[in-house]
Scaffold this motif. Structure first.
Motif, PDB file in Angstrom:
ATOM      1  N   ILE A 268      30.523  44.021  24.089  1.00  0.00           N
ATOM      2  CA  ILE A 268      30.731  45.033  25.137  1.00  0.00           C
ATOM      3  C   ILE A 268      32.133  44.809  25.677  1.00  0.00           C
ATOM      4  N   SER A 269      32.957  45.852  25.630  1.00  0.00           N
ATOM      5  CA  SER A 269      34.367  45.637  25.959  1.00  0.00           C
ATOM      6  C   SER A 269      34.833  46.542  27.100  1.00  0.00           C
ATOM      7  N   PRO A 270      35.956  46.166  27.731  1.00  0.00           N
ATOM      8  CA  PRO A 270      36.448  46.901  28.902  1.00  0.00           C
ATOM      9  C   PRO A 270      37.484  47.960  28.511  1.00  0.00           C
TER      10      PRO A 270
ATOM     11  N   LEU B 107      29.307  47.313  18.496  1.00  0.00           N
ATOM     12  CA  LEU B 107      30.311  47.340  19.573  1.00  0.00           C
ATOM     13  C   LEU B 107      30.050  48.511  20.507  1.00  0.00           C
ATOM     14  N   LYS B 108      30.024  48.198  21.817  1.00  0.00           N
ATOM     15  CA  LYS B 108      30.023  49.283  22.810  1.00  0.00           C
ATOM     16  C   LYS B 108      31.324  49.211  23.601  1.00  0.00           C
ATOM     17  N   PRO B 109      32.257  50.118  23.301  1.00  0.00           N
ATOM     18  CA  PRO B 109      33.511  50.109  24.051  1.00  0.00           C
ATOM     19  C   PRO B 109      33.328  50.709  25.437  1.00  0.00           C
ATOM     20  N   SER B 110      34.385  50.672  26.229  1.00  0.00           N
ATOM     21  CA  SER B 110      34.317  51.200  27.597  1.00  0.00           C
ATOM     22  C   SER B 110      34.061  52.707  27.602  1.00  0.00           C
ATOM     23  N   GLU B 111      33.335  53.130  28.599  1.00  0.00           N
ATOM     24  CA  GLU B 111      33.073  54.567  28.761  1.00  0.00           C
ATOM     25  C   GLU B 111      34.346  55.349  29.062  1.00  0.00           C
ATOM     26  N   PHE B 112      35.422  54.636  29.480  1.00  0.00           N
ATOM     27  CA  PHE B 112      36.662  55.333  29.830  1.00  0.00           C
ATOM     28  C   PHE B 112      37.570  55.556  28.615  1.00  0.00           C
TER      29      PHE B 112
ATOM     30  N   THR C   6      33.186  41.320  27.753  1.00  0.00           N
ATOM     31  CA  THR C   6      34.443  41.235  28.494  1.00  0.00           C
ATOM     32  C   THR C   6      34.421  42.309  29.564  1.00  0.00           C
ATOM     33  N   GLY C   7      34.614  41.906  30.813  1.00  0.00           N
ATOM     34  CA  GLY C   7      34.584  42.877  31.907  1.00  0.00           C
ATOM     35  C   GLY C   7      34.641  42.166  33.247  1.00  0.00           C
ATOM     36  N   SER C   8      34.152  42.841  34.264  1.00  0.00           N
ATOM     37  CA  SER C   8      34.302  42.317  35.627  1.00  0.00           C
ATOM     38  C   SER C   8      33.246  41.253  35.947  1.00  0.00           C
ATOM     39  N   VAL C   9      33.491  40.511  36.996  1.00  0.00           N
ATOM     40  CA  VAL C   9      32.545  39.459  37.406  1.00  0.00           C
ATOM     41  C   VAL C   9      31.187  40.055  37.807  1.00  0.00           C
ATOM     42  N   PRO C  10      31.134  41.126  38.633  1.00  0.00           N
ATOM     43  CA  PRO C  10      29.806  41.651  38.991  1.00  0.00           C
ATOM     44  C   PRO C  10      28.995  42.079  37.765  1.00  0.00           C
ATOM     45  N   THR C  11      29.645  42.759  36.808  1.00  0.00           N
ATOM     46  CA  THR C  11      28.896  43.166  35.605  1.00  0.00           C
ATOM     47  C   THR C  11      28.486  41.929  34.812  1.00  0.00           C
ATOM     48  N   GLY C  12      29.377  40.953  34.731  1.00  0.00           N
ATOM     49  CA  GLY C  12      29.065  39.719  34.000  1.00  0.00           C
ATOM     50  C   GLY C  12      27.833  39.030  34.583  1.00  0.00           C
TER      51      GLY C  12
ATOM     52  N   GLU D  27      33.773  36.883  29.269  1.00  0.00           N
ATOM     53  CA  GLU D  27      35.208  36.880  29.575  1.00  0.00           C
ATOM     54  C   GLU D  27      35.381  37.779  30.782  1.00  0.00           C
ATOM     55  N   LEU D  28      35.587  37.184  31.958  1.00  0.00           N
ATOM     56  CA  LEU D  28      35.506  37.972  33.193  1.00  0.00           C
ATOM     57  C   LEU D  28      36.861  38.073  33.900  1.00  0.00           C
ATOM     58  N   GLY D  29      36.809  38.478  35.146  1.00  0.00           N
ATOM     59  CA  GLY D  29      38.032  38.811  35.877  1.00  0.00           C
ATOM     60  C   GLY D  29      38.842  37.586  36.292  1.00  0.00           C
ATOM     61  N   GLY D  30      40.011  37.866  36.829  1.00  0.00           N
ATOM     62  CA  GLY D  30      40.890  36.789  37.269  1.00  0.00           C
ATOM     63  C   GLY D  30      41.641  37.165  38.536  1.00  0.00           C
TER      64      GLY D  30
ATOM     65  N   ALA E 165      45.560  43.905  33.826  1.00  0.00           N
ATOM     66  CA  ALA E 165      45.327  42.866  32.806  1.00  0.00           C
ATOM     67  C   ALA E 165      44.511  41.787  33.501  1.00  0.00           C
ATOM     68  N   CYS E 166      43.547  41.231  32.769  1.00  0.00           N
ATOM     69  CA  CYS E 166      42.771  40.147  33.379  1.00  0.00           C
ATOM     70  C   CYS E 166      43.699  38.989  33.723  1.00  0.00           C
ATOM     71  N   LEU E 167      44.824  38.869  32.965  1.00  0.00           N
ATOM     72  CA  LEU E 167      45.761  37.760  33.157  1.00  0.00           C
ATOM     73  C   LEU E 167      46.947  38.143  34.037  1.00  0.00           C
TER      74      LEU E 167
ATOM     75  N   GLU F 136      40.429  38.845  46.218  1.00  0.00           N
ATOM     76  CA  GLU F 136      39.660  39.674  45.281  1.00  0.00           C
ATOM     77  C   GLU F 136      40.570  40.166  44.169  1.00  0.00           C
ATOM     78  N   GLU F 137      39.993  40.424  43.008  1.00  0.00           N
ATOM     79  CA  GLU F 137      40.808  40.966  41.920  1.00  0.00           C
ATOM     80  C   GLU F 137      41.240  42.391  42.299  1.00  0.00           C
ATOM     81  N   THR F 138      42.556  42.631  42.298  1.00  0.00           N
ATOM     82  CA  THR F 138      43.066  43.959  42.672  1.00  0.00           C
ATOM     83  C   THR F 138      43.120  44.861  41.444  1.00  0.00           C
TER      84      THR F 138
ATOM     85  N   PRO G 202      43.113  29.400  22.678  1.00  0.00           N
ATOM     86  CA  PRO G 202      41.810  29.830  23.165  1.00  0.00           C
ATOM     87  C   PRO G 202      41.955  30.576  24.482  1.00  0.00           C
ATOM     88  N   HIS G 203      41.086  31.566  24.664  1.00  0.00           N
ATOM     89  CA  HIS G 203      41.156  32.395  25.866  1.00  0.00           C
ATOM     90  C   HIS G 203      39.807  32.341  26.566  1.00  0.00           C
ATOM     91  N   GLY G 204      39.822  32.118  27.872  1.00  0.00           N
ATOM     92  CA  GLY G 204      38.568  32.078  28.613  1.00  0.00           C
ATOM     93  C   GLY G 204      38.781  31.371  29.930  1.00  0.00           C
TER      94      GLY G 204
HETATM   95  P1  NAD Z   1      33.367  46.601  33.840  1.00  0.00           P
HETATM   96  O1  NAD Z   1      32.673  45.333  34.136  1.00  0.00           O
HETATM   97  O2  NAD Z   1      33.219  47.717  34.782  1.00  0.00           O
HETATM   98  O3  NAD Z   1      32.879  47.177  32.406  1.00  0.00           O
HETATM   99  C1  NAD Z   1      33.036  46.436  31.241  1.00  0.00           C
HETATM  100  C2  NAD Z   1      32.033  46.932  30.199  1.00  0.00           C
HETATM  101  O4  NAD Z   1      30.708  46.628  30.627  1.00  0.00           O
HETATM  102  C3  NAD Z   1      32.062  48.442  29.966  1.00  0.00           C
HETATM  103  O5  NAD Z   1      31.952  48.685  28.593  1.00  0.00           O
HETATM  104  C4  NAD Z   1      30.829  48.924  30.712  1.00  0.00           C
HETATM  105  O6  NAD Z   1      30.290  50.108  30.197  1.00  0.00           O
HETATM  106  C5  NAD Z   1      29.872  47.768  30.494  1.00  0.00           C
HETATM  107  N1  NAD Z   1      28.787  47.638  31.475  1.00  0.00           N
HETATM  108  C6  NAD Z   1      28.783  48.003  32.780  1.00  0.00           C
HETATM  109  N2  NAD Z   1      27.611  47.667  33.357  1.00  0.00           N
HETATM  110  C7  NAD Z   1      26.860  47.063  32.402  1.00  0.00           C
HETATM  111  C8  NAD Z   1      25.556  46.470  32.385  1.00  0.00           C
HETATM  112  N3  NAD Z   1      24.791  46.412  33.473  1.00  0.00           N
HETATM  113  N4  NAD Z   1      25.112  45.923  31.231  1.00  0.00           N
HETATM  114  C9  NAD Z   1      25.882  45.938  30.124  1.00  0.00           C
HETATM  115  N5  NAD Z   1      27.127  46.487  30.076  1.00  0.00           N
HETATM  116  C10 NAD Z   1      27.607  47.041  31.206  1.00  0.00           C
HETATM  117  O7  NAD Z   1      34.902  46.232  33.593  1.00  0.00           O
HETATM  118  P2  NAD Z   1      36.163  47.196  33.358  1.00  0.00           P
HETATM  119  O8  NAD Z   1      36.502  47.876  34.627  1.00  0.00           O
HETATM  120  O9  NAD Z   1      35.978  48.006  32.137  1.00  0.00           O
HETATM  121  O10 NAD Z   1      37.270  46.109  33.030  1.00  0.00           O
HETATM  122  C11 NAD Z   1      37.988  45.453  34.014  1.00  0.00           C
HETATM  123  C12 NAD Z   1      37.463  44.057  34.249  1.00  0.00           C
HETATM  124  O11 NAD Z   1      37.419  43.340  33.035  1.00  0.00           O
HETATM  125  C13 NAD Z   1      38.393  43.270  35.155  1.00  0.00           C
HETATM  126  O12 NAD Z   1      37.629  42.488  36.023  1.00  0.00           O
HETATM  127  C14 NAD Z   1      39.160  42.397  34.184  1.00  0.00           C
HETATM  128  O13 NAD Z   1      39.720  41.236  34.746  1.00  0.00           O
HETATM  129  C15 NAD Z   1      38.095  42.092  33.192  1.00  0.00           C
HETATM  130  N6  NAD Z   1      38.683  41.679  31.920  1.00  0.00           N
HETATM  131  C16 NAD Z   1      38.547  40.389  31.547  1.00  0.00           C
HETATM  132  C17 NAD Z   1      39.144  39.957  30.370  1.00  0.00           C
HETATM  133  C18 NAD Z   1      39.017  38.540  29.916  1.00  0.00           C
HETATM  134  O14 NAD Z   1      39.296  38.296  28.745  1.00  0.00           O
HETATM  135  N7  NAD Z   1      38.641  37.593  30.755  1.00  0.00           N
HETATM  136  C19 NAD Z   1      39.858  40.853  29.580  1.00  0.00           C
HETATM  137  C20 NAD Z   1      39.977  42.165  30.009  1.00  0.00           C
HETATM  138  C21 NAD Z   1      39.363  42.576  31.180  1.00  0.00           C
END
Ligand code: NAD
Length: 561
Positions: free
Chosen positions: A142-144, A168-173, A219-225, A242-245, A275-277, A412-414, A480-482
């Motif tokens: 699942i990717s952002p 693979l499920k990419p971002s809805e955006f 890979t995505g935000s902390v709340p979703t993670g 792989e979450l936010g920074g 960018a997460c970084l 907070e992550e801006t 390595p990234h994480g």
């Molecule tokens: P997001 O968490 O909103 O969404 C990420 C993905 O998760 C999307 O594909 C979304 O559809 C999916 N998703 C949302 N809710 C879900 C659920 N309940 N179950 C399963 N999948 C769900 O993140 P975003 O806005 O797309 O991306 C930005 C965030 O990602 C930032 O916090 C950024 O720091 C982080 N990020 C981290 C890394 C890393 O490698 N650490 C890399 C890029 C982005």
């Protein structure tokens, strides 16, 4: 009981973030679609695994070739749908994805080769141990939205070459980029079911987590993670998160300020800060703070904000309106608590795009400073004369001074183009503040003394620290990234990222099976020999060891079998 009504799910919108124009709409995959994709991946898994790593690597090279053939078209698509300047689409997306495919194709066989495990203990020397690496089966990814090509390819490449099939499920955006990845996989002629792209939103992502996959790379935000980890716990599904920074940058007194300020401006504003970084907080030692801040302000004001397909653009739009609002809230909160906006701090005016931010600001060098005693003053009032907002999701590159850790902008992550700069007494305070965060993805230290840089790097709680650079290690295949703390669990990229795609199996072969195993039943008469063996193996001094061995052998001699 009433009849169940089908929920109508919102369509996925492919928008131009620079104008808000709607390109296309797509239906998200249903739960049944997700299950079917995972079932196909399960069916394809045994043959894909049996193919062997060398043949799988050849598919990766084919994928690399088809991506290379379509490199300019794919880069233009990324710019259209994700908004980033074309240079960034080419470098941080296409180039990184090509390099990743190449890296794993070339090195996976060596990384995945079985490893002998020599035994140190005399008692088990007659056994041969070996580690072998087995694919999990089906890996869900699942990717952002912020790196819609390089992140999914960076995770698919090691998953596939290790012998897993992938959904693979990419971002809805970024649905069109997701579809383009699907086309690339098809063009590379991967066997059916080996790698499938399903379009969808969070609901689709949730369905994927519970559709019978064997591991999830998120890979995505902390709340979703956190939500995903809770759902994964229900089924003991292994995950990489792989979450936010909120990455800190530390500028030492001996730093090359010209280099550090260019690094800060690129690190905070590349990909419009998404960018997460990204450099999200900057700590600069007070003696050089004023000069460093002035340089950052001057350089930020020269950046040109505009659509990514304009070759003169440095900073493109954010992905959606919601993200611009978060940036506005963070800046407003900082200003309400006394922060000083040195440049930016607002959306560009209509027609203002394509021009440097400096063209709209009024700051005079020498008027602003990060310290209360400063001579520097705000460049802009935050209650400007009303002006029509630009279409699209733009926000001007913004430099803030006079910030502190009570502000959201420092905690907070801006995820937007803001560079908050805080003056500190010394490096120790900078490290303490850098570590005063729930996040721990990466960080950077800027100094002419490389040994000092490495020393400070060791003190910072982060998954990676760069000295005199930032973000770029994301493009280093060997790195390595994480994160640590809330920034995630596990690693991607590099050999360690490949290891996340396999289960480690230990295989043990007894080379002399007929030799009695003294630790087996029966235990009668074995206490004394075992006491002797413990002495023999671990006692300090040769005499006690010899005595232990003799006692063990004597005990064995008396033992009744
Ligand atoms: P997001 O968490 O909103 O969404 C990420 C993905 O998760 C999307 O594909 C979304 O559809 C999916 N998703 C949302 N809710 C879900 C659920 N309940 N179950 C399963 N999948 C769900 O993140 P975003 O806005 O797309 O991306 C930005 C965030 O990602 C930032 O916090 C950024 O720091 C982080 N990020 C981290 C890394 C890393 O490698 N650490 C890399 C890029 C982005």
């Amino acid at each position: 009981m009433g009849t169940p009504t089908a929920t109508i799910r919102p369509k996925l919108q492919s928008l131009n973030p620079a104008t808000g124009e709607l390109f296309a709409e797509f239906d998200p995959a249903s739960d049944a679609d997700v299950k079917a994709a995972v079932a196909r991946a399960q069916q394809a898994a045994p043959a894909w695994r049996a193919l062997g790593v060398h043949d799988r690597a050849r598919y990766l090279l084919r994928l690399k070739d088809v991506l290379y053939d379509r490199r300019n078209e794919i880069a233009a698509l990324i710019t259209r749908e994700a908004g980033k300047p074309l240079v960034e689409s080419l470098v941080a997306e296409v180039l990184v994805a090509l390099d990743t495919l190449d890296y794993f194709a070339r090195h996976a066989a060596a990384f995945l080769a079985p490893q002998d495990v020599p035994h140190h203990n005399l008692a088990v020397r007659l056994k041969r141990g070996r580690l072998e690496y087995e694919p999990y089966g089906v890996i869900g990814i699942i990717s952002p939205s912020n790196y819609p090509l390089s992140i999914p390819i960076g995770e698919m490449a090691p998953a596939l070459v290790a012998g897993n099939t992938v959904v693979l499920k990419p971002s809805e955006f970024t649905p069109q980029i997701g579809l383009a990845i699907g086309e690339l996989l098809e063009a590379a002629e991967l066997p059916p079911g080996v790698a499938t792209v399903i379009l969808g939103d969070g609901t689709t992502g949730r369905a994927l987590v519970s559709a019978g996959i064997d591991k999830l790379i998120f890979t995505g935000s902390v709340p979703t993670g956190k939500r995903i980890q809770a759902a994964a716990a229900e089924r003991l599904l292994p995950t990489v998160l792989e979450l936010g920074g909120k990455d800190p940058m530390i500028v030492c007194a001996d730093a090359d300020l010209n280099l550090a300020s260019s690094g800060a401006v690129w690190g905070a504003f590349t990909n419009a800060g998404q960018a997460c970084l990204s450099v999200e907080r900057c700590y600069v030692v007070r003696s050089v703070a004023e000069k460093f801040t002035r340089l950052c302000m001057e350089k930020a004001k020269q950046l040109r904000v505009g659509p990514g397909d304009d070759p003169s653009t440095d900073v493109g739009p954010l992905i959606r309106e919601r993200q611009v609002r978060i940036v506005e809230e963070h800046v407003a909160d900082a200003v309400a608590q006394g922060a000083v906006v040195l440049c930016g701090g607002r959306r560009p005016a209509a027609g203002g795009q394509g021009s440097g931010v400096g063209g709209q600001g009024t700051a005079t060098i020498g008027e602003a400073s990060p310290t209360p005693n400063s001579e520097l003053r705000p460049a802009l009032s935050l209650s400007p004369v009303p002006r029509p907002p630009s279409p699209g999701f733009f926000y001007e590159p913004t430099v803030l001074a006079g910030v502190h850790h009570g502000m959201r902008i420092m905690r907070e992550e801006t995820f937007g183009p803001v560079l908050p700069i805080m003056a500190v007494d010394d490096e120790a305070q900078a490290v303490a503040l850098a570590n005063d965060s729930e996040f721990g993805l990466s960080a950077s230290v800027w100094t002419r003394d490389l040994a000092r840089g490495e020393r400070l790097a060791r003190q910072i709680q982060a998954g990676a620290v760069m000295v005199n650079d930032c973000i770029s290690y994301f493009g280093v295949c060997e790195a390595p990234h994480g994160g640590v703390k809330a920034s995630g669990i596990g690693r991607s990229h590099s050999r360690l990222g490949l290891m996340e795609m396999v289960r480690v199996k230990y295989i043990d072969v007894d080379l002399v099976p007929k030799l009695p195993k003294l630790w087996w039943f029966r235990y009668d008469g074995m206490v004394r020999p075992m006491q002797g063996f413990v002495e023999f193996l671990f006692a300090g001094g040769v005499r006690r060891r010899v005595w232990g061995l003799a006692s063990a052998l004597a005990g064995l001699g008396k033992r009744r079998v």
